[in-house]
Design a protein around this motif. Structure first.
Motif, PDB file in Angstrom:
ATOM      1  N   HIS A 107       0.836  -1.202   0.000  1.00 50.48           N
ATOM      2  CA  HIS A 107       0.000   0.000   0.000  1.00 50.48           C
ATOM      3  C   HIS A 107       0.867   1.246   0.000  1.00 50.48           C
ATOM      4  O   HIS A 107       0.633   2.203  -0.725  1.00 50.48           O
ATOM      5  CB  HIS A 107      -0.890   0.024   1.241  1.00 50.48           C
ATOM      6  N   PHE A 108       1.853   1.193   0.843  1.00 51.73           N
ATOM      7  CA  PHE A 108       2.717   2.357   0.987  1.00 51.73           C
ATOM      8  C   PHE A 108       3.426   2.671  -0.322  1.00 51.73           C
ATOM      9  O   PHE A 108       3.460   3.810  -0.784  1.00 51.73           O
ATOM     10  CB  PHE A 108       3.749   2.064   2.081  1.00 51.73           C
ATOM     11  N   ARG A 109       3.982   1.618  -0.913  1.00 50.34           N
ATOM     12  CA  ARG A 109       4.694   1.798  -2.169  1.00 50.34           C
ATOM     13  C   ARG A 109       3.782   2.351  -3.249  1.00 50.34           C
ATOM     14  O   ARG A 109       4.123   3.286  -3.962  1.00 50.34           O
ATOM     15  CB  ARG A 109       5.235   0.449  -2.647  1.00 50.34           C
ATOM     16  N   GLN A 110       2.571   1.761  -3.336  1.00 49.86           N
ATOM     17  CA  GLN A 110       1.667   2.165  -4.395  1.00 49.86           C
ATOM     18  C   GLN A 110       1.243   3.619  -4.195  1.00 49.86           C
ATOM     19  O   GLN A 110       1.145   4.375  -5.149  1.00 49.86           O
ATOM     20  CB  GLN A 110       0.436   1.253  -4.444  1.00 49.86           C
ATOM     21  N   PRO A 151      -0.035   2.602 -10.653  1.00 49.65           N
ATOM     22  CA  PRO A 151       0.089   1.683  -9.525  1.00 49.65           C
ATOM     23  C   PRO A 151      -1.270   1.436  -8.881  1.00 49.65           C
ATOM     24  O   PRO A 151      -2.014   2.373  -8.647  1.00 49.65           O
ATOM     25  CB  PRO A 151       1.013   2.434  -8.560  1.00 49.65           C
ATOM     26  N   MET A 152      -1.593   0.177  -8.638  1.00 53.29           N
ATOM     27  CA  MET A 152      -2.893  -0.172  -8.064  1.00 53.29           C
ATOM     28  C   MET A 152      -2.703  -0.883  -6.731  1.00 53.29           C
ATOM     29  O   MET A 152      -1.739  -1.619  -6.544  1.00 53.29           O
ATOM     30  CB  MET A 152      -3.647  -1.100  -9.020  1.00 53.29           C
ATOM     31  N   PRO A 180      -8.124   7.560  -6.917  1.00 53.19           N
ATOM     32  CA  PRO A 180      -8.649   7.316  -8.266  1.00 53.19           C
ATOM     33  C   PRO A 180      -8.325   8.452  -9.231  1.00 53.19           C
ATOM     34  O   PRO A 180      -8.099   8.216 -10.417  1.00 53.19           O
ATOM     35  CB  PRO A 180     -10.153   7.185  -8.053  1.00 53.19           C
ATOM     36  N   ASP A 181      -8.288   9.680  -8.718  1.00 55.83           N
ATOM     37  CA  ASP A 181      -8.028  10.773  -9.655  1.00 55.83           C
ATOM     38  C   ASP A 181      -6.610  10.697 -10.223  1.00 55.83           C
ATOM     39  O   ASP A 181      -6.336  11.244 -11.286  1.00 55.83           O
ATOM     40  CB  ASP A 181      -8.275  12.129  -8.983  1.00 55.83           C
ATOM     41  N   LEU A 182      -5.710  10.005  -9.514  1.00 51.05           N
ATOM     42  CA  LEU A 182      -4.349   9.872 -10.041  1.00 51.05           C
ATOM     43  C   LEU A 182      -4.179   8.617 -10.883  1.00 51.05           C
ATOM     44  O   LEU A 182      -3.361   8.577 -11.787  1.00 51.05           O
ATOM     45  CB  LEU A 182      -3.334   9.813  -8.890  1.00 51.05           C
ATOM     46  N   THR A 183      -4.936   7.583 -10.544  1.00 52.82           N
ATOM     47  CA  THR A 183      -4.656   6.298 -11.185  1.00 52.82           C
ATOM     48  C   THR A 183      -5.743   5.838 -12.155  1.00 52.82           C
ATOM     49  O   THR A 183      -5.515   4.920 -12.920  1.00 52.82           O
ATOM     50  CB  THR A 183      -4.476   5.198 -10.135  1.00 52.82           C
TER      51      THR A 183
END
Lengths: 659, 504
Positions: free
Chosen positions: A456-459, B216-217, B377-380
């Motif tokens: 989570h942190f990385r993402q 990134p998800m 969501p606005d970024l990905t």
């Protein structure tokens, strides 16, 4: 009478996480409702400070979720970085000794993961804070703090010291200068300038810990097994006592070993090798791919293979201890004497084995216990230790599931009551607060949970960094990649970063270009008097360009790297190394068991590094002398087609049947 | 569709900044159902208790956003309190759900999984529990059949989500053979992907999760890597022979992948089917063949029939001797969907494939909500496709079978078809009436480079690597403008067109 406690219990029920039994002012818990779950709404600095302090007070034990959530808040509120830093500092100073370590872990997490501006803000206070705390805590905690300190050496995103060289050295000097604070098992009391056994031991433990973790995540890794075995033996030796020069030798070697393992355990970019602290730090700007000066000036560094996908297992390719002449022959040519398949392991393990051999030569270690023997034992032990919890959990689950007498019949489906809630909720007590995914109890699951939080942190960090770059839907993968994906990922390990397979071609090209630029930025200082001498690269036979560096007031060879007293073009050398790596990859796959009997060339295709997707026809680095990415890409493409072609005709027959 | 306004005002709290926020208290084993109108969105926050959406658990305190005419339900086993912000066209609490039946199905499938895994691990049968097993425990390979609006996809989702939530590291294979749905890919495609985290629900544009993007998800079901084949039509009756072949291709690839992955194999397969598989009208004589194709291709050992007595009996007769056929109840919450809605959902899916989708929160609510479990969501979730001009010659375009084809039975006795349903026909973009303008094309993986290995119908067996849309045709200059999901050269590529079109 009876109503009151009940209703109170009810009103508290939804918020069990916020403890009331903490040492910090309990009345506060009644005045304010428990802190809101969404930190997004704080605006006022004083409210933020109060809130962050309250949350900090929850950090009484080493709890990964709490630390993660606190660092996420810190990440979201970098504009209040000073407040966060002050809160943490106050907190560490105020709380009892047994509560200090978790807070330090938080400091560590924020500084490493968010880095800017936190590392900067912590720098002025960290030395004092660390040393004060170190004084107060018990032996166990000290060891943990030392471990943490070691990770700070390469903790910054560029692989340098997390808080800069000066604080790092200041702390290390203080805690390792005398032997009064370190483990006292050494028979040779250290001199004031020398290295204490304690320091070596704690560094040894650190590297050992990393290797053991690597082994846990991949228990079939023979290299890691050997590493662990050798390191354990070393540890015994050091505990038993060794002489000062030997200690320093071990220490130097250990430091050369540490970085690649650090890559695997931290989500940061590959850190450079640790500069030796006995020398003044290297002032020139060192690109990240350049491992920095090693301990001996005569052989500064080797090129870190930029494409190596196996940082922890391919140490041997990056950090070959140069003082061992036996090895120098291996640096460039491919191993030919031994049969190909059996040549891979020695290539891989030579790093630690050489450390061992060096000691053997010095007479420190007796030759009776060979590393392979020890490795084999370690393997057996690890196997029983590692497999059992997982298998036991699966067995437990099976028992429980089979006790649910539900049959696939309409009556059973509609009449039975299964204990679904038990399976979905109660058996999985730990829940990720970010996405709601649950984890069972137990050490394996705990590690999974930690990995999950790290993900989570990385993402989040990646999403933040990628602002303005623009994302796009990836192309789907080829049949070959898809059908083998499950086998490679094992139990979905790599799935969290599922886009690994389908990196966009633009990103690929950018990466290649950056690697190229980094290589070209490497240089070797021309030895005094040799300025006029013209030398050429042994690989491409082209002369090396020399230039005068204004900053350092020295003549240097550009795009150069020194290897075994020969100067190569950095780009040529990296290319040669990369081709060796792919050979090693191939050999490794040869050894690893795969049910299908593919030829080595085809196997290579399914292993990282993945080059550009076939669609764009190869990476484009203008002016790239190597051109190797493009070539390998086309080659793989061809192979893909070949296999898919081999596969399809039966399909045709099969599908043609019904008509 | 848009006219319905249910004036429900339960426990209305002080509305904040124009957004209607209210709290719903759910008893155990009930669900909150909602339907959204076009252009509206909804935020649901779990205040306390435990709740799940189609089997995916909600994190407490996180605002989840829903949009694009989403119709959904939040179910709770233990009871919960929800905070809802926004204006759904319909919302109510139902106490009658088929969830306990679905849970029982899941437990029965889980029994099959643990048995299959035991064989993989080679552990001995532990106790008398095993005595009932019939010698060779197989992992569950489930075909879900049912008529229109019976909630097949929802059943598949719940069963998949429960499997990945067992904490056993299952990664079930989700197969979608419903070309009108499109799943992760695009309408007109059939595909398969392995899942290891719950499928989130936020919009019908991505009912089954999403395929990977460069962003990134957090949730792996939002960056799936599927294998996809292109059928090209929404209706199965357009070219059943082609669909049959594609299903078998898909099955072969799934089998090959699971051969390499013993633990993945134990997790089983769950297959969502088109409703035409269940409709027993005379015009649907192909459906038995297609069901058979699924059964053969994926080695089906369980058939679930959602709320359709007659189909259940029919399946019992056909497969009852070797496959477990079970009828399961249909949820009362399933909304009757009209053709217009389905058409709009297809548009949402195509738009989502190219541009992604960011749900706008109801007015007055800032950022910081989750969309499909993703935190930013606005970024990905905003994607940038690439529009480029290519020469007609750069792309080889085929159409499979003739555009309009009379059924074989309608041909004069003894007459043979001139063009078979499976024959790839080259499309000339230069010809007026090529129907390429706005057409959705599937870009295929490269064919065999070895000329001698090629065969006429090879294009039928190549999987899809992406989808394109022809946005402009310049016949005089023999050029066309195409929209692709991301950059890349198309020169020398093969694409197949179907009957699906899309325009902004």
């Amino acid at each position: 009478m009876s109503l009151y406690p009940q209703s109170q219990a009810y009103s508290q029920a939804p918020y069990p996480a916020h403890g009331y039994g903490q040492p910090v002012p309990p009345p506060a818990a009644y005045h304010y409702p428990p802190p809101p779950v969404q930190p997004v709404f704080h605006v006022d600095p004083s409210i933020f400070r109060r809130d962050y302090m309250t949350r900090l007070n929850e950090l009484t034990i080493n709890s990964r979720p709490v630390i993660q959530s606190l660092s996420m808040i810190a990440q979201d509120f970098t504009r209040y970085a000073e407040i966060v830093v002050q809160c943490i500092e106050t907190h560490i100073r105020r709380v009892p000794a047994w509560m200090k370590l978790p807070a330090f872990y938080l400091l560590d997490a924020i500084s490493k993961n968010v880095y800017d501006p936190y590392a900067r803000y912590f720098t002025p206070v960290v030395v004092q804070l660390f040393l004060e705390t170190y004084e107060q805590v018990d032996q166990d905690t000290r060891r943990k703090m030392e471990e943490m300190l070691l990770t700070w050496r390469t903790g910054a995103p560029n692989g340098r010291e997390l808080f800069g060289v000066v604080p790092q050295v200041a702390i290390e000097r203080q805690i390792w200068s005398g032997d009064q604070t370190t483990a006292s098992s050494s028979r040779h009391p250290s001199t004031s300038t020398g290295i204490s056994a304690g320091q070596v031991l704690s560094e040894l433990d650190f590297v050992l810990g990393q290797r053991e973790r690597a082994l846990q995540s991949n228990s079939y890794d023979k290299t890691a097994q050997n590493h662990v075995a050798v390191l354990q033996q070393l540890r015994k030796l050091v505990q038993a006592g060794v002489s000062q020069p030997e200690l320093s030798q071990i220490l130097n070697q250990l430091r050369a070993l540490a970085p690649p393992a650090a890559v695997s355990s931290q989500p940061s970019p590959p850190p450079a090798a640790i500069p030796s602290y006995s020398q003044p730090p290297f002032a020139a700007p060192v690109p990240a791919a350049y491992p920095g000066p090693a301990d001996h000036v005569t052989h500064p560094a080797q090129v870190q293979s930029p494409q190596s996908p196996y940082p922890s297992t391919f140490d041997g390719l990056k950090h070959e201890p140069v003082e061992l002449p036996a090895l120098t022959s291996q640096t460039l040519p491919t191993p030919t004497a031994a049969p190909a398949a059996s040549a891979a392991p020695p290539l891989v393990v030579n790093n630690i084995t050489n450390l061992y051999n060096a000691l053997l030569k010095a007479g420190v270690v007796s030759a009776s216990a060979t590393p392979t023997g020890a490795g084999a034992t370690a393997k057996a032990e690890e196997a029983t230790e590692n497999v059992d919890p997982a298998r036991a959990a699966a067995r437990e689950h099976r028992k429980k599931v089979l006790s649910q007498k539900v049959k696939l019949t309409s009556t059973d489906i509609n009449k039975q009551r299964s204990e679904i809630v038990h399976f979905l909720y109660q058996r999985l007590p730990t829940q990720c607060k970010q996405c709601g995914i649950r984890f069972p109890e137990g050490s394996t699951a705990k590690k999974n949970m930690e990995d999950h939080m790290d993900m989570h942190f990385r993402q989040n960090r990646k999403a933040g960094q990628a602002v303005g770059r623009g994302h796009s839907r990836s192309w789907f993968v080829s049949v070959e990649d898809w059908t083998h994906d499950g086998a490679i990922d094992g139990k979905g390990k790599g799935r969290a970063n599922g886009s690994r397979l389908v990196t966009s071609s633009a990103a690929q090209a950018a990466e290649t270009a950056q690697r190229e630029a980094e290589l070209r930025a490497m240089f070797v200082v021309v030895p005094p008097g040799d300025e006029a001498k013209s030398i050429s690269c042994p690989i491409c036979k082209e002369p090396l360009k020399s230039e005068f560096m204004e900053d350092d007031e020295e003549w240097v060879w550009q795009n150069a790297v020194r290897k075994d007293d020969k100067i190569y073009h950095a780009t040529c050398h990296a290319e040669a190394l990369a081709s060796k790596t792919s050979l090693a990859v191939r050999l490794r796959n040869e050894v690893s068991s795969r049910s299908r009997s593919l030829t080595p060339e085809r196997r290579m295709r399914t292993t990282p590094p993945r080059v550009a997707i076939p669609l764009d026809g190869g990476a484009k680095v203008p002016g790239s002398p190597s051109g190797s990415p493009a070539r390998s890409s086309t080659k793989r493409k061809a192979e893909d087609d070949e296999t898919s072609g081999e596969r399809t005709p039966p399909t045709k027959k099969l599908a043609a049947e019904p008509a | 569709m848009s006219g319905r306004q249910h004036a429900e005002e339960p426990q209305s709290e002080a509305a904040s900044a124009g957004a209607r926020s209210r709290e719903w208290v759910l008893e155990p084993e009930t669900e909150y159902r909602f339907e959204l109108d076009p252009g509206t969105s909804l935020i649901i926050k779990l205040v306390c208790g435990h709740a799940e959406i189609f089997g995916a658990e909600l994190a407490e305190g996180k605002p989840y956003a829903f949009g694009s005419e989403c119709k959904g339900a939040v179910y709770t086993w233990q009871g919960c309190t929800l905070e809802v912000i926004g204006q759904p066209s319909t919302e109510y609490i139902s106490e009658e759900t088929p969830m306990s039946a679905y849970a029982n199905v899941h437990m029965a499938l889980e029994r099959m999984r643990v048995r299959a895994l035991r064989v993989v691990h080679g552990s001995p049968p532990s106790s008398n529990e095993e005595s009932e097993s019939d010698g060779d425990p197989m992992p569950p390979r489930v075909l879900v059949l049912g008529p229109e609006n019976s909630g097949k996809t929802t059943v598949c989702k719940i069963l998949t989500n429960y499997a990945v939530r067992m904490g056993q590291g299952w990664s079930p294979m989700f197969v979608n053979v419903d070309p009108s749905e499109g799943g992760w890919a695009m309408p007109g495609a059939i595909s398969a992907a392995s899942l290891d985290s719950p499928i989130q629900s936020s919009s019908p544009a991505s009912t089954l999760g999403s395929t990977a993007t460069s962003a990134p998800m957090h949730i792996s079901s939002n960056s799936l890597v599927p294998i996809t084949y292109w059928y090209g039509h929404a209706e199965t009756r357009r070219n059943p022979l082609l669909l049959d072949r594609l299903i078998r291709n898909l099955g072969e690839n799934v089998a090959e992948r699971l051969d390499n992955d013993a633990e993945g194999r134990a997790s089983g397969i769950i297959i969502d089917t088109p409703s035409s598989f269940a409709a027993s009208s005379a015009a649907n004589d192909h459906r038995q063949t297609l069901i058979k194709a699924c059964v053969d291709a994926f080695g089906i050992n369980v058939i679930l029939v959602v709320g359709h007595e007659k189909l259940n009996v029919e399946m019992q007769r056909a497969y009852g001797n070797r496959i477990t056929v079970v009828k399961i109840p249909k949820s009362g919450g399933v909304v009757e969907l009209d053709a217009g809605y389905r058409e709009r959902v297809r548009k949402y899916q195509m738009h989502n494939y190219m541009y992604g989708e960011v749900i706008e929160a109801p007015a007055g609510l800032g950022a910081g909500y989750l969309q499909a479990g993703e935190q930013t969501p606005d970024l990905t979730h905003r994607l940038a496709p690439s529009s480029s001009q290519v020469a007609f010659g750069d792309l080889t375009i085929y159409r499979i079978g003739e555009e309009t084809m009379a059924p074989t039975s309608a041909l004069p006795i003894g007459a043979a078809r001139v063009v078979s349903e499976m024959q790839p026909l080259l499309v000339d973009p230069g010809q007026p009436g090529s129907a390429l303008y706005n057409a959705v094309l599937a870009l295929l993986a490269p064919p065999n480079p070895d000329e001698s290995e090629r065969y006429d119908e090879e294009v039928l067996d190549l999987p899809v690597i992406g989808f394109l849309v022809v946005t402009q045709l310049d016949i005089p200059n023999r050029r066309m403008t195409i929209l692709t999901p991301s950059q890349g050269s198309l020169t020398g590529r093969t694409a197949i067109m179907g009957s699906l079109e899309w325009q902004e």
